[in-house]
Design a protein around this motif. Structure first.
Motif, PDB file in Angstrom:
ATOM      1  N   ARG A   8       0.813  -1.222   0.000  1.00 17.57           N
ATOM      2  CA  ARG A   8       0.000   0.000   0.000  1.00 17.57           C
ATOM      3  C   ARG A   8       0.845   1.270   0.000  1.00 17.57           C
ATOM      4  O   ARG A   8       0.358   2.338  -0.359  1.00 17.57           O
ATOM      5  N   LYS A  48      -2.618   2.590  -4.680  1.00 13.78           N
ATOM      6  CA  LYS A  48      -2.646   1.342  -3.924  1.00 13.78           C
ATOM      7  C   LYS A  48      -3.080   1.571  -2.483  1.00 13.78           C
ATOM      8  O   LYS A  48      -3.750   0.728  -1.879  1.00 13.78           O
ATOM      9  N   ASN A  49      -2.716   2.706  -1.944  1.00 16.38           N
ATOM     10  CA  ASN A  49      -3.138   3.025  -0.585  1.00 16.38           C
ATOM     11  C   ASN A  49      -4.659   3.169  -0.509  1.00 16.38           C
ATOM     12  O   ASN A  49      -5.296   2.691   0.436  1.00 16.38           O
ATOM     13  N   TYR A  79      -6.129  -0.289  -0.799  1.00 13.50           N
ATOM     14  CA  TYR A  79      -5.875  -1.046   0.426  1.00 13.50           C
ATOM     15  C   TYR A  79      -6.941  -0.750   1.475  1.00 13.50           C
ATOM     16  O   TYR A  79      -7.515  -1.661   2.075  1.00 13.50           O
TER      17      TYR A  79
END
Length: 898
Positions: free
Chosen positions: A575, A581-582, A585
């Motif tokens: 993440r 991606k964070n 996540y």
């Protein structure tokens, strides 16, 4: 497993119910009714007790339409005139053909005077017939004046010279006063027309001028004064004056004699405004001794196609010949509001009491919150229903409103389901089913575990890391089966086979070519290849790196013979690589830390195909993995529950995988999950139905499986709502006077629902997802919104198809270029452009400068939020690669030439 929290005793439960029923419910219901009453305050206006001078009279009833050749009968006209004879001195007509030539004789029998009108338009044959009949009728004793045409010049049906010629033709044969009916500006700019008539027949309708109702009667007299000043010797008869009870709000417009600053509101059609205008006008007209014809006697539903939404609602009586408002006393916009409010309160009461009886584990505060939500939801639906009462709906209107009401009902059911989850998470007596990893003090469980790793065209380096992590498991009795499913390129699958050989005999590799059944097919093959002495099957995805204590702390739960599967959450290790991606996540985290934890209290978790352990005998008993379903893991969980097996969910991460590298992968994964959910519901409907008595599932399991997927079905419904609003918007912009935007049907399902979900999501994340900051929870919300269109498509596709191919979630893909960023959300970008474009078109169109249209723009903008989130998410996804490309290009340009 923790000891269960003590349930309320029967006596305590009865006391709680009684307290709630006697104190809380009455307070909430009274508050709801008070809000209804506040919005439906009766309005006081000056009373009218005299007799009306005249009505404009068009005799058409429901289902009749002169443009379609459907005319009233002589008996129907006679009945109308008898009804009017007690309240009016005279009537004014518009045509003298197709049975309407009988009106003077029928009116005479009821003592009514008549201003006879002939319709004049572009049809010269009809005009001649109208003129001939008008000349015949004019000598009748109760005919007091004659009108040749009605707004013929306003419609540009003919030039003023031709209209004057018709008037002169009539005057040659008729000694009664002759004129035509036109609005003031036509008379002011055509003095030759004034010279040709015996009196000015003027139509003064301030509503069409955009004059606020509190200034409308003044505007009528201002118009009269203006005409008197220009034509002081010409008598004036007001041939139409009135206000509609329904229709489109007319935006503010400059008006002679009224400073623009005083135009403080809009021309709003409403029952209260119609009654207020009429009472004030009638009293002032009596004092001024005016001759007038109120527009009009009866509502004319057919006029909607001619004059727009308001055209049907000018009558003092409705189309069923009932008076729409009293001429004295208070006036209520919706006299039936008490009935609708009572229905809403009663329906919400049933839901609230049922919730409290069934969900006794919810604390009192939660029950109160749910009661308030049910009251608001039921009232919203009732308010939308009330907004339709009194409308004259065409067949198309009926279909549209039927859909809107059905959709609203379904969306409110979803809202209640989300409210239940909300109050259960925040205000539940926890502890009844809470599992934690076992911490064995000595030794290991005796169970042998067969770990299955299905792969397809995966990067061999990634799979190698997964297998190495498995080799480090702190558990002596396990095997690993790597199931390569239809990877074509040997350069991809052969390195994985070599890794298995390097890791020893407990790692076995199987390459399957032309193998059917997708992931489920590969897993079923693995089940056949499983060691005979293995009694637990574990499944992980190819990107997961597990912790050494995974099996040692999870397997002991299988000591309880009815445990069918043990599940831990999916988690991710990347993440921090990017903002995208964070966001993904934390969006995933919401499901595992909120929804799954809550479902676990009722033994109703969704099994997902990684980090899961299944009893082999149970898997074989229920027929293994379903190859017909692209979500074979969730489907297996339902089958195990149907067979009476229990489950364990441990909210602890034992393995971490990789989030999708691209938005396309993220979208594709969610499409598969949502489409698979529809497949499961269709296949297991008899067991999942709320009224099911057989099928093995408990009532709680049925509820949580359906309630868990309901928001996805709601996304599909919301897409239909959005498409409907786009269609209505295009039609409204193309026919601005013909369409009354159904704002009431969209406010709660769009704006209200959005606000509730926004607050609910942030609150739940703050309570359950402890490590997530406020900004990260907002990012998770954007990520979830960005998937809305994908989920909607999946749900609608799943309802009409059954064989969508399996979609593999891509791993470790390169970031797409900027063009690909738009391509992967091209449908969302089109929808966003359409909604924003329509919003701008409404804002720039002077026909939609009213407050109701502004609310419609707000609806469109809220509907655009998920599409804007998808486009934003796509750009966030490509930003790192975009900046890297710019940086590389800059460095390349600055480097010396070779």
């Amino acid at each position: 497993m923790d000891n269960p929290a003590p349930r309320p005793t029967r006596k305590n439960a009865l006391v709680r119910v009684a307290t709630f029923a006697l104190i809380v419910l009455p307070i909430v219901i009274m508050a709801n009714l008070a809000i209804w009453a506040a919005f439906n305050q009766p309005h006081d206006a000056e009373a009218w007790t005299g007799e009306i001078v005249g009505f404009s009279y068009s005799p058409y009833q429901r289902g009749q339409d002169p443009t379609k050749g459907i005319h009233p009968t002589r008996d129907q006209i006679a009945s109308d005139l008898k009804l009017l004879s007690g309240s009016v001195q005279a009537i004014r007509t518009y045509s003298v053909i197709r049975g309407l030539e009988d009106i003077p004789d029928l009116a005479a029998s009821d003592g009514l005077s008549v201003a006879v009108g002939a319709w004049i338009d572009t049809d010269k044959v009809r005009n001649d017939q109208e003129i001939a009949n008008l000349i015949k009728l004019a000598p009748k004793r109760n005919v007091v004046r004659v009108l040749v045409g009605n707004e013929a010049l306003l419609r540009n049906d003919l030039p003023v010279e031709e209209l004057i010629a018709y008037i002169r033709t009539v005057k040659k044969s008729v000694w009664k006063p002759v004129s035509t009916a036109e609005p003031p500006h036509i008379w002011l700019k055509n003095p030759e027309l004034v010279s040709a008539v015996d009196y000015i027949g003027v139509q003064i309708l301030p509503y069409w001028e955009g004059i606020p109702v509190n200034q409308a009667v003044d505007a009528v007299f201002d118009r009269l004064d203006e005409l008197h000043r220009k034509y002081p010797d010409k008598p004036i008869v007001i041939t139409e004056v009135g206000w509609p009870s329904r229709g489109k709000i007319i935006p503010r417009k400059p008006y002679p004699g009224i400073p623009e600053a005083e135009l403080s509101s809009e021309a709003v059609p409403s029952l209260v405004n119609q009654a207020t205008f009429m009472r004030e006008f009638l009293n002032r007209a009596k004092d001024a001794d005016l001759t007038y014809y109120v527009m009009e006697a009866f509502d004319q539903p057919w006029k909607a196609s001619e004059e727009g939404a308001a055209g049907s609602y000018w009558g003092i009586y409705n189309a069923d010949r009932q008076p729409k408002f009293p001429m004295k006393g208070s006036i209520s916009e919706a006299p039936q509001w008490r009935m609708w409010a009572s229905i809403a309160a009663g329906l919400a009461l049933v839901f609230a009491v049922a919730f409290m009886m069934i969900r006794q584990h919810v604390k009192t505060a939660g029950v109160v919150i749910f009661t308030i939500v049910t009251q608001v939801a039921a009232s919203a639906l009732a308010w939308a229903g009330l907004s339709v009462t009194g409308l004259y709906l065409s067949s198309v209107d009926t279909v549209v409103w039927t859909f809107l009401f059905a959709a609203q009902g379904l969306l409110l059911i979803v809202l209640l389901a989300e409210a239940i989850e909300f109050v259960e998470v925040i205000w539940t007596r926890h502890g009844e089913r809470h599992f934690a990893p076992f911490e064995p003090t000595e030794g290991y469980p005796e169970n042998k575990v067969s770990i299955h790793v299905p792969i397809h065209n995966e990067p061999p380096e990634m799979v190698r890391d997964t297998l190495i992590a498995l080799s480090k498991l702190d558990y002596p009795n396990f095997e690993v089966l790597v199931l390569d499913n239809n990877t074509v390129d040997p350069a991809v699958w052969q390195p994985v086979r070599e890794t298995c050989a390097q890791l020893g005999s407990r790692f076995r590799f199987f390459h399957l070519e032309n193998w059917p059944g997708f992931k489920a097919g590969a897993l079923n093959y693995g089940l056949k290849m499983t060691a005979e002495d293995a009694d637990i099957i574990a499944v992980i995805d190819s990107d997961y790196q597990v912790e050494p204590n995974w099996l040692r702390t999870m397997v002991p739960y299988f000591a309880k013979e009815d445990i069918g599967f043990v599940q831990s959450p999916q988690d991710y290790r990347d993440r921090h690589e990017s903002t995208f991606k964070n966001m993904c996540y934390w969006e995933y985290a919401g499901f595992f830390h909120i929804g799954m934890v809550q479902r676990n209290y009722f033994n109703a978790v969704i099994q997902h195909g990684t980090m899961t352990l299944v009893r082999k005998s149970a898997l074989q008993k229920v027929g293994a993995w379903a190859e017909w379903c692209i979500c074979e893991d969730a489907e297996l969980g339902i089958k195990l529950y149907r067979e009476g097996y229990d489950s364990v969910y441990i909210n602890h991460s034992f393995g971490r995988g990789i989030t999708p590298d691209t938005l396309a992968g993220y979208i594709g994964q969610r499409f598969r999950w949502a489409y698979g959910a529809v497949q499961i519901v269709k296949h297991h409907w008899r067991s999942l139905a709320p009224w099911a008595r057989k099928g093995g599932l408990t009532s709680a399991q049925r509820y949580y499986f359906l309630a868990g997927w309901l928001p996805w079905f709601a996304d599909g419904l919301a897409l239909l709502f959005t498409i409907t609003s786009i269609g209505l918007s295009i039609f409204a912009l193309s026919q601005p006077k013909m369409v009354q935007l159904p704002v009431a049907a969209f406010l709660i399902p769009t704006i209200g629902s959005f606000v509730f979900k926004f607050v609910r999501s942030l609150w739940l994340y703050a309570v359950r997802v402890k490590d997530c900051s406020f900004i990260e929870s907002l990012g998770a919300g954007v990520a979830a919104l960005g998937l809305t269109h994908t989920v909607a498509k999946a749900m609608l596709n799943g309802m009409v198809t059954s064989g969508k191919p399996f979609f593999r979630t891509p791993k470790c893909e390169d970031k797409p270029p900027l063009a690909a960023a738009l391509i992967q959300v091209r449908e969302e970008a089109v929808m966003l452009t359409a909604l924003w474009g329509l919003s701008l078109a409404f804002l720039l169109n002077e026909n939609f400068a009213d407050s109701l249209s502004r609310l419609w723009v707000a609806v469109l903008l809220v509907q655009s939020v998920p599409y804007a989130a998808a486009v934003l998410l796509s750009f966030i996804n490509v930003m790192p690669s975009l900046f890297n490309r710019k940086k590389d290009a800059t460095e390349g340009a600055l480097s010396p030439a070779e």
